[in-house]
Design an enzyme around this catalytic site. Sequence first.
Site, mmCIF file in Angstrom:
data_model
loop_
_atom_site.group_PDB
_atom_site.id
_atom_site.type_symbol
_atom_site.label_atom_id
_atom_site.label_comp_id
_atom_site.label_asym_id
_atom_site.label_seq_id
_atom_site.Cartn_x
_atom_site.Cartn_y
_atom_site.Cartn_z
ATOM 1 N N ARG A 25 21.389 31.616 43.169
ATOM 2 C CA ARG A 25 20.185 32.174 43.768
ATOM 3 C C ARG A 25 19.112 32.530 42.746
ATOM 4 O O ARG A 25 17.922 32.405 43.011
ATOM 5 C CB ARG A 25 20.594 33.432 44.568
ATOM 6 C CG ARG A 25 19.463 34.334 45.024
ATOM 7 C CD ARG A 25 20.024 35.604 45.651
ATOM 8 N NE ARG A 25 20.929 36.307 44.755
ATOM 9 C CZ ARG A 25 20.533 37.131 43.785
ATOM 10 N NH1 ARG A 25 19.241 37.346 43.578
ATOM 11 N NH2 ARG A 25 21.418 37.740 43.024
ATOM 12 N N GLU A 62 26.295 56.319 39.987
ATOM 13 C CA GLU A 62 26.188 55.310 41.048
ATOM 14 C C GLU A 62 27.233 55.548 42.130
ATOM 15 O O GLU A 62 26.930 55.515 43.328
ATOM 16 C CB GLU A 62 26.340 53.904 40.479
ATOM 17 C CG GLU A 62 26.165 52.836 41.554
ATOM 18 C CD GLU A 62 26.645 51.460 41.138
ATOM 19 O OE1 GLU A 62 25.921 50.476 41.379
ATOM 20 O OE2 GLU A 62 27.768 51.362 40.587
ATOM 21 N N TRP A 84 19.758 49.841 39.426
ATOM 22 C CA TRP A 84 19.314 49.230 40.681
ATOM 23 C C TRP A 84 17.796 49.035 40.728
ATOM 24 O O TRP A 84 17.248 48.666 41.776
ATOM 25 C CB TRP A 84 19.749 50.098 41.869
ATOM 26 C CG TRP A 84 21.179 49.921 42.265
ATOM 27 C CD1 TRP A 84 22.263 50.563 41.765
ATOM 28 C CD2 TRP A 84 21.683 49.027 43.268
ATOM 29 N NE1 TRP A 84 23.417 50.139 42.392
ATOM 30 C CE2 TRP A 84 23.092 49.202 43.318
ATOM 31 C CE3 TRP A 84 21.079 48.103 44.134
ATOM 32 C CZ2 TRP A 84 23.902 48.480 44.204
ATOM 33 C CZ3 TRP A 84 21.893 47.398 45.008
ATOM 34 C CH2 TRP A 84 23.288 47.575 45.030
ATOM 35 N N TYR A 148 25.362 49.900 50.120
ATOM 36 C CA TYR A 148 26.685 50.515 50.163
ATOM 37 C C TYR A 148 26.735 51.914 50.786
ATOM 38 O O TYR A 148 27.577 52.189 51.639
ATOM 39 C CB TYR A 148 27.278 50.561 48.752
ATOM 40 C CG TYR A 148 27.453 49.190 48.144
ATOM 41 C CD1 TYR A 148 28.516 48.375 48.525
ATOM 42 C CD2 TYR A 148 26.543 48.698 47.213
ATOM 43 C CE1 TYR A 148 28.672 47.115 47.987
ATOM 44 C CE2 TYR A 148 26.686 47.435 46.668
ATOM 45 C CZ TYR A 148 27.753 46.641 47.059
ATOM 46 O OH TYR A 148 27.891 45.385 46.534
ATOM 47 N N ARG A 180 48.263 50.439 57.859
ATOM 48 C CA ARG A 180 47.737 49.227 57.212
ATOM 49 C C ARG A 180 46.265 49.025 57.541
ATOM 50 O O ARG A 180 45.735 47.930 57.371
ATOM 51 C CB ARG A 180 48.582 48.024 57.639
ATOM 52 C CG ARG A 180 50.031 48.099 57.156
ATOM 53 C CD ARG A 180 50.815 46.850 57.491
ATOM 54 N NE ARG A 180 51.106 46.736 58.899
ATOM 55 C CZ ARG A 180 52.236 47.190 59.488
ATOM 56 N NH1 ARG A 180 53.152 47.797 58.749
ATOM 57 N NH2 ARG A 180 52.443 47.040 60.776
ATOM 58 N N ARG A 181 45.631 50.105 58.007
ATOM 59 C CA ARG A 181 44.217 50.041 58.389
ATOM 60 C C ARG A 181 43.352 50.980 57.539
ATOM 61 O O ARG A 181 42.292 51.419 57.980
ATOM 62 C CB ARG A 181 44.065 50.388 59.870
ATOM 63 C CG ARG A 181 44.877 49.470 60.783
ATOM 64 C CD ARG A 181 44.757 49.885 62.235
ATOM 65 N NE ARG A 181 45.601 49.057 63.091
ATOM 66 C CZ ARG A 181 45.705 49.199 64.416
ATOM 67 N NH1 ARG A 181 45.025 50.163 65.038
ATOM 68 N NH2 ARG A 181 46.506 48.407 65.116
ATOM 69 N N CYS A 202 28.123 42.885 47.302
ATOM 70 C CA CYS A 202 28.998 42.012 46.508
ATOM 71 C C CYS A 202 30.440 42.465 46.650
ATOM 72 O O CYS A 202 31.336 41.655 46.854
ATOM 73 C CB CYS A 202 28.574 42.026 45.046
ATOM 74 S SG CYS A 202 26.996 41.235 44.738
ATOM 75 N N ARG A 222 33.029 39.465 46.923
ATOM 76 C CA ARG A 222 32.638 38.081 47.227
ATOM 77 C C ARG A 222 32.017 37.387 46.032
ATOM 78 O O ARG A 222 32.104 36.163 45.883
ATOM 79 C CB ARG A 222 31.648 38.041 48.398
ATOM 80 C CG ARG A 222 30.300 38.668 48.071
ATOM 81 C CD ARG A 222 29.234 38.410 49.123
ATOM 82 N NE ARG A 222 27.992 39.078 48.748
ATOM 83 C CZ ARG A 222 27.059 38.555 47.969
ATOM 84 N NH1 ARG A 222 27.208 37.341 47.456
ATOM 85 N NH2 ARG A 222 25.964 39.230 47.677
ATOM 86 N N SER A 223 31.338 38.151 45.157
ATOM 87 C CA SER A 223 30.579 37.590 44.042
ATOM 88 C C SER A 223 30.644 38.567 42.882
ATOM 89 O O SER A 223 30.379 39.757 43.065
ATOM 90 C CB SER A 223 29.122 37.360 44.467
ATOM 91 O OG SER A 223 28.319 36.964 43.374
ATOM 92 N N GLY A 224 30.994 38.070 41.699
ATOM 93 C CA GLY A 224 31.121 38.954 40.557
ATOM 94 C C GLY A 224 30.488 38.401 39.308
ATOM 95 O O GLY A 224 30.879 37.334 38.817
ATOM 96 N N ASP A 225 29.465 39.100 38.795
ATOM 97 C CA ASP A 225 28.857 38.812 37.495
ATOM 98 C C ASP A 225 29.842 39.340 36.451
ATOM 99 O O ASP A 225 29.896 40.531 36.173
ATOM 100 C CB ASP A 225 27.503 39.517 37.419
ATOM 101 C CG ASP A 225 26.834 39.457 36.053
ATOM 102 O OD1 ASP A 225 27.477 39.011 35.082
ATOM 103 O OD2 ASP A 225 25.663 39.873 35.955
ATOM 104 N N HIS A 263 31.881 34.575 38.203
ATOM 105 C CA HIS A 263 31.034 33.696 37.402
ATOM 106 C C HIS A 263 30.495 34.379 36.151
ATOM 107 O O HIS A 263 30.299 35.589 36.113
ATOM 108 C CB HIS A 263 29.854 33.173 38.234
ATOM 109 C CG HIS A 263 29.111 34.245 38.970
ATOM 110 N ND1 HIS A 263 29.435 34.624 40.253
ATOM 111 C CD2 HIS A 263 28.065 35.037 38.601
ATOM 112 C CE1 HIS A 263 28.620 35.585 40.651
ATOM 113 N NE2 HIS A 263 27.783 35.860 39.660
ATOM 114 N N ILE A 264 30.293 33.557 35.141
ATOM 115 C CA ILE A 264 29.605 33.956 33.910
ATOM 116 C C ILE A 264 28.275 33.230 33.895
ATOM 117 O O ILE A 264 28.223 31.999 33.952
ATOM 118 C CB ILE A 264 30.437 33.585 32.665
ATOM 119 C CG1 ILE A 264 31.752 34.382 32.645
ATOM 120 C CG2 ILE A 264 29.636 33.838 31.387
ATOM 121 C CD1 ILE A 264 32.728 33.935 31.571
ATOM 122 N N ALA A 319 20.403 39.002 35.914
ATOM 123 C CA ALA A 319 19.852 37.952 36.787
ATOM 124 C C ALA A 319 19.500 38.597 38.122
ATOM 125 O O ALA A 319 20.353 39.216 38.762
ATOM 126 C CB ALA A 319 20.857 36.843 36.965
#
Length: 320
Positions: A25, A62, A84, A148, A180-181, A202, A222-225, A263-264, A319
């Site tokens: 993105r 944070e 942020w 969040y 388990r919830r 994320c 879901r997504s990690g820098d 990802h890096i 980014a």
Amino acid sequence: MQTSEKTYLDMCRYIMDHGERKGDRTGTGTLSTFGYQMRFDLSEGFPLLTTKKVPFRLIKSELLWFLKGDTNIRYLLQHNNNIWNEWPFKRWIESSDYKGPDMTNFGIRSQQDEGFNEQYKEQMDKFKERILADESFAHTYGDLGNVYGKQWRNWESSQGEWIDQIQQVIQDIKTKPDSRRLIVSAWNPEDIAPERAALPPCHVLFQFYVVNGKLSCQLYQRSGDVFLGVPFNIASYALLTHLIAEECGLEVGEFIHTLGDAHIYTNHVEQVKTQLAREMKPLPSISINMEGKSVFEVETDDIELNGYDPHPRIKAPVAV
């Protein structure tokens, strides 16, 4: 040898060696892998990286911001936390109210053009000063939308009801520890559009698990820098586990971190190589003063980091 940091460094090596080149993105480009899991034994020490300095004070403020249900950067700026800023700043400079110099693609241009970088820093400083000084401006341009804090503490149902997921999960841990919830979700499909949230979550879902008087937590992200963001996420959720365990009268167990797209960024590759060449040091510990307080009343001064002696910070661009 401590294994917590090695787990993270092994992921960095894996992505450097096996990651696929992908667009993204931000237009920066990444080395990416899909589906990676790390486990951290919290009894071994607090998993804050030692191969580079990670600013724990930012992680504290944070997380407490999330737990208060806040979504406006004004609280963060009052605690000298700037992590942020870029997202509301982007909305400000793209608005019809902004009359300053062109800041298009400021994230990339500030790294490539020293003259522009000075302009960018000047405009960002003005933006931050106005957020702190002008409550009306902060209300309009400092809020990140339904991120969040909103989803954790004030989830809005389709029936118009408000759900405090954190309060509910604490109650369930205390009264139904075998459930388990024990889940908190930040991913609301209605709220991922740019006009409703500055950035879709994320770290989208986490689940607690109680056994033998110990509280463990698993996060799905879901997504990690991997270079900039993931070290924060590891420490933040480890701290969250400590706080919730303290609230519920439990010891800490494990933090399990499951990543989707890990990802890096291509402009972080040299920084990762520098970090991988460094030797790990002993992990720090934390102490928390919650006497007479709930987890929602804890302030930054109630959380202390002990014995942290990391290698120097390694700078890298964010980014956006």
